[in-house]
Design a protein around this motif. Sequence first.
Motif, PDB file in Angstrom:
ATOM      1  N   MET A 152       0.861  -1.194   0.000  1.00  0.00           N
ATOM      2  CA  MET A 152       0.000   0.000   0.000  1.00  0.00           C
ATOM      3  C   MET A 152       0.898   1.246   0.000  1.00  0.00           C
ATOM      4  N   ASN A 153       0.597   2.207  -0.876  1.00  0.00           N
ATOM      5  CA  ASN A 153       1.466   3.380  -0.910  1.00  0.00           C
ATOM      6  C   ASN A 153       1.102   4.374   0.199  1.00  0.00           C
ATOM      7  N   HIS A 154       1.962   5.371   0.359  1.00  0.00           N
ATOM      8  CA  HIS A 154       1.774   6.332   1.451  1.00  0.00           C
ATOM      9  C   HIS A 154       0.434   7.059   1.354  1.00  0.00           C
ATOM     10  N   TYR A 155       0.025   7.385   0.128  1.00  0.00           N
ATOM     11  CA  TYR A 155      -1.240   8.091  -0.072  1.00  0.00           C
ATOM     12  C   TYR A 155      -2.396   7.243   0.475  1.00  0.00           C
ATOM     13  N   ASP A 156      -2.385   5.958   0.153  1.00  0.00           N
ATOM     14  CA  ASP A 156      -3.472   5.078   0.597  1.00  0.00           C
ATOM     15  C   ASP A 156      -3.466   4.901   2.120  1.00  0.00           C
ATOM     16  N   ILE A 157      -2.273   4.850   2.704  1.00  0.00           N
ATOM     17  CA  ILE A 157      -2.203   4.716   4.169  1.00  0.00           C
ATOM     18  C   ILE A 157      -2.742   6.000   4.808  1.00  0.00           C
ATOM     19  N   GLN A 158      -2.376   7.138   4.239  1.00  0.00           N
ATOM     20  CA  GLN A 158      -2.879   8.400   4.794  1.00  0.00           C
ATOM     21  C   GLN A 158      -4.388   8.525   4.628  1.00  0.00           C
ATOM     22  N   LYS A 159      -4.906   7.949   3.556  1.00  0.00           N
ATOM     23  CA  LYS A 159      -6.358   7.938   3.334  1.00  0.00           C
ATOM     24  C   LYS A 159      -7.015   7.129   4.466  1.00  0.00           C
ATOM     25  N   ARG A 160      -6.411   5.994   4.795  1.00  0.00           N
ATOM     26  CA  ARG A 160      -6.961   5.153   5.883  1.00  0.00           C
ATOM     27  C   ARG A 160      -6.912   5.891   7.219  1.00  0.00           C
ATOM     28  N   ILE A 161      -5.864   6.664   7.412  1.00  0.00           N
ATOM     29  CA  ILE A 161      -5.734   7.426   8.670  1.00  0.00           C
ATOM     30  C   ILE A 161      -6.863   8.455   8.762  1.00  0.00           C
ATOM     31  N   LEU A 162      -7.124   9.142   7.653  1.00  0.00           N
ATOM     32  CA  LEU A 162      -8.217  10.120   7.667  1.00  0.00           C
ATOM     33  C   LEU A 162      -9.553   9.418   7.916  1.00  0.00           C
ATOM     34  N   ASP A 163      -9.716   8.229   7.355  1.00  0.00           N
ATOM     35  CA  ASP A 163     -10.939   7.440   7.612  1.00  0.00           C
ATOM     36  C   ASP A 163     -11.081   7.163   9.107  1.00  0.00           C
ATOM     37  N   VAL A 164      -9.957   6.842   9.766  1.00  0.00           N
ATOM     38  CA  VAL A 164      -9.992   6.581  11.215  1.00  0.00           C
ATOM     39  C   VAL A 164     -10.394   7.866  11.956  1.00  0.00           C
ATOM     40  N   PHE A 165      -9.806   8.994  11.573  1.00  0.00           N
ATOM     41  CA  PHE A 165     -10.155  10.267  12.223  1.00  0.00           C
ATOM     42  C   PHE A 165     -11.657  10.542  12.085  1.00  0.00           C
ATOM     43  N   ALA A 166     -12.199  10.276  10.891  1.00  0.00           N
ATOM     44  CA  ALA A 166     -13.622  10.535  10.658  1.00  0.00           C
ATOM     45  C   ALA A 166     -14.478   9.541  11.443  1.00  0.00           C
ATOM     46  N   GLU A 167     -14.137   8.272  11.325  1.00  0.00           N
ATOM     47  CA  GLU A 167     -14.895   7.197  11.985  1.00  0.00           C
ATOM     48  C   GLU A 167     -14.906   7.363  13.510  1.00  0.00           C
ATOM     49  N   CYS A 168     -13.782   7.771  14.060  1.00  0.00           N
ATOM     50  CA  CYS A 168     -13.653   7.847  15.522  1.00  0.00           C
ATOM     51  C   CYS A 168     -13.777   9.282  16.053  1.00  0.00           C
ATOM     52  N   SER A 169     -14.185  10.202  15.194  1.00  0.00           N
ATOM     53  CA  SER A 169     -14.353  11.607  15.597  1.00  0.00           C
ATOM     54  C   SER A 169     -13.118  12.166  16.308  1.00  0.00           C
ATOM     55  N   VAL A 170     -11.984  11.992  15.671  1.00  0.00           N
ATOM     56  CA  VAL A 170     -10.748  12.568  16.220  1.00  0.00           C
ATOM     57  C   VAL A 170     -10.630  13.997  15.701  1.00  0.00           C
ATOM     58  N   PHE A 171     -10.710  14.965  16.619  1.00  0.00           N
ATOM     59  CA  PHE A 171     -10.617  16.367  16.223  1.00  0.00           C
ATOM     60  C   PHE A 171      -9.560  17.106  17.021  1.00  0.00           C
ATOM     61  N   SER A 172      -8.726  16.365  17.748  1.00  0.00           N
ATOM     62  CA  SER A 172      -7.746  17.028  18.594  1.00  0.00           C
ATOM     63  C   SER A 172      -6.545  16.118  18.817  1.00  0.00           C
ATOM     64  N   PHE A 173      -5.394  16.733  19.000  1.00  0.00           N
ATOM     65  CA  PHE A 173      -4.168  15.991  19.315  1.00  0.00           C
ATOM     66  C   PHE A 173      -3.723  16.383  20.715  1.00  0.00           C
ATOM     67  N   PRO A 174      -3.038  15.513  21.446  1.00  0.00           N
ATOM     68  CA  PRO A 174      -2.620  14.164  21.070  1.00  0.00           C
ATOM     69  C   PRO A 174      -3.792  13.183  20.967  1.00  0.00           C
ATOM     70  N   VAL A 175      -3.638  12.229  20.048  1.00  0.00           N
ATOM     71  CA  VAL A 175      -4.646  11.198  19.807  1.00  0.00           C
ATOM     72  C   VAL A 175      -4.685  10.222  20.983  1.00  0.00           C
ATOM     73  N   ASP A 176      -5.890   9.811  21.353  1.00  0.00           N
ATOM     74  CA  ASP A 176      -6.051   8.819  22.421  1.00  0.00           C
ATOM     75  C   ASP A 176      -6.082   7.416  21.789  1.00  0.00           C
ATOM     76  N   CYS A 177      -4.939   6.742  21.795  1.00  0.00           N
ATOM     77  CA  CYS A 177      -4.810   5.443  21.116  1.00  0.00           C
ATOM     78  C   CYS A 177      -5.706   4.373  21.733  1.00  0.00           C
ATOM     79  N   THR A 178      -5.842   4.418  23.062  1.00  0.00           N
ATOM     80  CA  THR A 178      -6.649   3.405  23.741  1.00  0.00           C
ATOM     81  C   THR A 178      -8.095   3.455  23.251  1.00  0.00           C
ATOM     82  N   SER A 179      -8.652   4.655  23.176  1.00  0.00           N
ATOM     83  CA  SER A 179     -10.061   4.727  22.768  1.00  0.00           C
ATOM     84  C   SER A 179     -10.221   4.358  21.297  1.00  0.00           C
ATOM     85  N   LEU A 180      -9.217   4.612  20.477  1.00  0.00           N
ATOM     86  CA  LEU A 180      -9.315   4.198  19.070  1.00  0.00           C
ATOM     87  C   LEU A 180      -9.371   2.673  18.987  1.00  0.00           C
ATOM     88  N   LEU A 181      -8.487   2.007  19.715  1.00  0.00           N
ATOM     89  CA  LEU A 181      -8.470   0.540  19.678  1.00  0.00           C
ATOM     90  C   LEU A 181      -9.778  -0.025  20.219  1.00  0.00           C
TER      91      LEU A 181
END
Length: 247
Positions: free
Chosen positions: A1-30
């Motif tokens: 998978m190229n970098h663009y596709d991985i970054q696309k998946r990351i944005l999908d995670v942000f949207a799916e998990c309503s991530v709107f702030s950093f630092p990211v809470d890894c526990t709640s994502l998992l």
Amino acid sequence: MNHYDIQKRILDVFAECSVFSFPVDCTSLLEHYGYTLHTYQELGRKNKALYEMCISYSEEAFRDGAHRIIAYNQDKSPLRIRFSLAHELGHHILGHKNETRHNEIEANFFAGNLLAPRMAIYYARCQNARDVSFIFQISEEAAQIAYEDYLRWHEELLLRERRMTALERDMYYHFYRAEQDCFVWNVKTCDFCGATLYNSYENHCRGCELPKERPLRSDTPALSDILFSDDMERFRRMEARWLSPIL
Ligand SMILES: [Zn+2]
Ligand SMILES: [Zn+2]
């Protein structure tokens, strides 16, 4: 998978998990993806052999995708644990079935970009790896890699005047808040009055003075120097160019 596709998946995670702030809470994502988290130490108290098995498998963390279990080594530093959890999430999101060298590189790229997206580093106006480590809560080592990668991205974008890709545009609008009229990389509440703070490097608002007995944080990074610097106009000009339509 190229970098663009991985970054696309990351944005999908942000949207799916309503991530709107950093630092990211890894526990709640998992947890969002159905994982239960355990520490090696906790497993070891129940079954010593299990601890030995985990530690021989990996010093850092271990994922059982079929049973949605993640175990991690609590003896590692909190910043390393965060990276390990993001790495394991990467294996899950990228659909990895085994830990080949290629998959490890992909999971590390995923973790680095999930925890500290290059665009967020830009809007947080990080001046060095130490700023990245402080704001995004990643180890200095991971921050160094992220910052160097960010510099390459930044140069290409601003100095060579590349326009945003569709993915970058989606990323920008995911974090854009109309009421702030900017990309928001951090939202928190003031320690003292409870006011909502956007993109603040401090834990209190400007109106709330720190009590005298509380010493100023000694590890304040270079950020404080640029916080209210007068180059905002230049920054806005750069942003206007960066936001101009995709060619
Ligand atoms: Zn791995
Ligand atoms: Zn306040």
